[in-house]
Write a protein that holds these residues in place. Structure first.
Motif, short mmCIF file in Angstrom:
data_model
loop_
_atom_site.label_atom_id
_atom_site.label_comp_id
_atom_site.label_asym_id
_atom_site.label_seq_id
_atom_site.Cartn_x
_atom_site.Cartn_y
_atom_site.Cartn_z
N UNK A 38 0.82 -1.22 0.00
CA UNK A 38 0.00 0.00 0.00
C UNK A 38 0.86 1.26 0.00
N UNK A 39 2.09 1.14 0.49
CA UNK A 39 3.01 2.28 0.49
C UNK A 39 4.42 1.76 0.20
N UNK A 40 5.30 2.66 -0.20
CA UNK A 40 6.62 2.24 -0.66
C UNK A 40 7.71 2.94 0.13
N UNK A 41 8.85 2.26 0.25
CA UNK A 41 9.98 2.85 0.95
C UNK A 41 11.06 1.81 1.20
N UNK A 42 12.11 2.24 1.88
CA UNK A 42 13.22 1.35 2.22
C UNK A 42 13.23 1.01 3.70
N UNK A 43 12.06 1.06 4.31
CA UNK A 43 11.94 0.86 5.75
C UNK A 43 12.57 -0.44 6.21
N UNK A 44 12.26 -1.53 5.53
CA UNK A 44 12.69 -2.85 6.00
C UNK A 44 14.13 -3.15 5.64
N UNK A 45 14.66 -2.50 4.62
CA UNK A 45 16.10 -2.61 4.35
C UNK A 45 16.88 -1.91 5.46
N UNK A 46 16.40 -0.74 5.88
CA UNK A 46 17.05 -0.03 7.00
C UNK A 46 16.95 -0.86 8.27
N UNK A 47 15.78 -1.48 8.48
CA UNK A 47 15.60 -2.31 9.68
C UNK A 47 16.59 -3.46 9.71
N UNK A 48 16.86 -4.05 8.55
CA UNK A 48 17.80 -5.16 8.47
C UNK A 48 19.23 -4.71 8.74
N UNK A 49 19.66 -3.65 8.05
CA UNK A 49 21.05 -3.23 8.16
C UNK A 49 21.38 -2.54 9.48
N UNK A 50 20.38 -2.14 10.24
CA UNK A 50 20.63 -1.48 11.52
C UNK A 50 20.33 -2.38 12.72
N UNK A 51 19.89 -3.61 12.46
CA UNK A 51 19.58 -4.54 13.55
C UNK A 51 20.80 -5.38 13.88
N UNK A 52 21.36 -5.28 15.09
CA UNK A 52 22.58 -6.03 15.41
C UNK A 52 22.38 -7.54 15.39
N UNK A 53 21.18 -8.01 15.69
CA UNK A 53 20.93 -9.45 15.69
C UNK A 53 20.98 -10.01 14.27
N UNK A 54 20.31 -9.31 13.34
CA UNK A 54 20.36 -9.73 11.94
C UNK A 54 21.77 -9.64 11.39
N UNK A 55 22.49 -8.59 11.73
CA UNK A 55 23.85 -8.42 11.22
C UNK A 55 24.79 -9.49 11.77
N UNK A 56 24.62 -9.83 13.04
CA UNK A 56 25.47 -10.88 13.63
C UNK A 56 25.23 -12.22 12.93
N UNK A 57 23.97 -12.54 12.68
CA UNK A 57 23.65 -13.79 11.98
C UNK A 57 24.20 -13.78 10.56
N UNK A 58 24.10 -12.64 9.89
CA UNK A 58 24.60 -12.53 8.52
C UNK A 58 26.10 -12.72 8.46
N UNK A 59 26.84 -12.03 9.31
CA UNK A 59 28.30 -12.14 9.28
C UNK A 59 28.76 -13.53 9.72
N UNK A 60 28.01 -14.16 10.61
CA UNK A 60 28.35 -15.54 11.00
C UNK A 60 28.18 -16.47 9.80
N UNK A 61 27.09 -16.30 9.06
CA UNK A 61 26.88 -17.12 7.87
C UNK A 61 27.94 -16.86 6.81
N UNK A 62 28.33 -15.60 6.64
CA UNK A 62 29.36 -15.26 5.66
C UNK A 62 30.70 -15.89 6.02
N UNK A 63 31.06 -15.84 7.31
CA UNK A 63 32.34 -16.44 7.73
C UNK A 63 32.32 -17.95 7.51
N UNK A 64 31.24 -18.59 7.92
CA UNK A 64 31.15 -20.04 7.76
C UNK A 64 31.18 -20.42 6.29
#
Length: 257
Positions: A38-64
């Motif tokens: 119904x509306x457009x924006x980058x809200x959820x991309x910002x939520x992903x890149x600024x969330x430490x839990x998501x970032x920790x999981x991402x970098x752990x997956x990248x290292x592995x």
């Protein structure tokens, strides 16, 4: 339009339909997932890149995935060279052993690795998960690199040996350069096989989450729109990387013809 062409087009549409839905939803600014947004924006991309839990999981997956792909690529390359120098009887049996992880269901492998990890007390270990992911990626490295290696003229390496090069130097100078694009392509495939793997990680990782495990746990309790942004982001990266890998593989085939 022929029936076979229509059937192929419908098959491709069916495969890509989830992506065609998820990508627009990733740019939604709505509080809940919905299609069309119904509306457009980058809200959820910002939520992903600024969330430490998501970032920790991402970098752990990248290292592995990075270490698993390096291990799988090195082991697969050595395995292909070894298989190429064996007799037909041994080669057939050992090739089947290398390819087995691609045939056996992941849940069976996950259960076996979990029991082994319990025995040695190495559950919830990044090292154990890395080794398991390397084993899962190994068959694809063997298939991709093996196809290129079989097209290399063995006389090139023999000529290098006649000129005084040792076995390693002869391989590095005569055999490796023609198959190097295939090795890189195999490494890219191995990376994403590890990065996307969920089942083994669910069995092994209790406290530490990889990105697929984090997505799985998040979906169990709520449908967070952040997942759409993550999916669209990594679908794009995966598509680009796989396209590069396929171009490298095709370049190798063309070079060795």
């Amino acid at each position: 339009m022929r029936f076979s062409t229509l059937l192929f087009a419908l098959g491709v549409l069916l495969l890509f339909f989830p992506i065609l839905v998820v990508v627009p939803m990733s740019f939604s600014a709505d509080r809940f997932l919905g299609f069309p947004p119904q509306s457009w924006g980058l809200t959820w991309y910002r939520a992903y890149f600024t969330d430490p839990v998501w970032m920790a999981a991402t970098f752990r997956s990248l290292r592995i995935a990075l270490f698993a792909s390096l291990l799988a690529t090195l082991a697969g390359l050595l395995g292909v060279v070894g298989l190429g120098r064996m007799g037909p009887r041994w080669r057939a049996g050992l090739t089947g052993l290398f390819i087995a992880p691609a045939i056996v269901p992941n849940v069976i492998i996950a259960l076996g690795v979990f029991i082994l990890a319990l025995t040695f007390g190495t559950t919830d270990s990044v090292v154990t998960l890395t080794l398991a992911h390397a084993a899962l990626a190994l068959p694809f490295v063997v298939m991709i690199v093996g196809a290129a290696y079989r097209q290399v003229d063995p006389n090139l390496e023999r000529a290098a040996r006649v000129c005084g090069a040792g076995p390693v130097r002869a391989f590095m100078a005569a055999t490796l350069p023609p198959i190097l694009p295939a090795v890189v392509a195999a490494g890219i495939f191995a990376f994403f096989i590890s990065f996307d793997e969920l089942v083994v990680a669910l069995f092994l990782m209790g406290g530490s989450e990889t990105l697929p495990v984090r997505i799985w746990n998040d979906l169990r309790f709520e449908i967070n729109p952040t997942i759409a942004a993550i999916s669209a982001f990594f679908v794009t990266i995966t598509t680009i990387a796989m396209a590069i890998a396929e171009l490298l593989r095709m370049r190798t085939e063309k070079k060795l013809r």
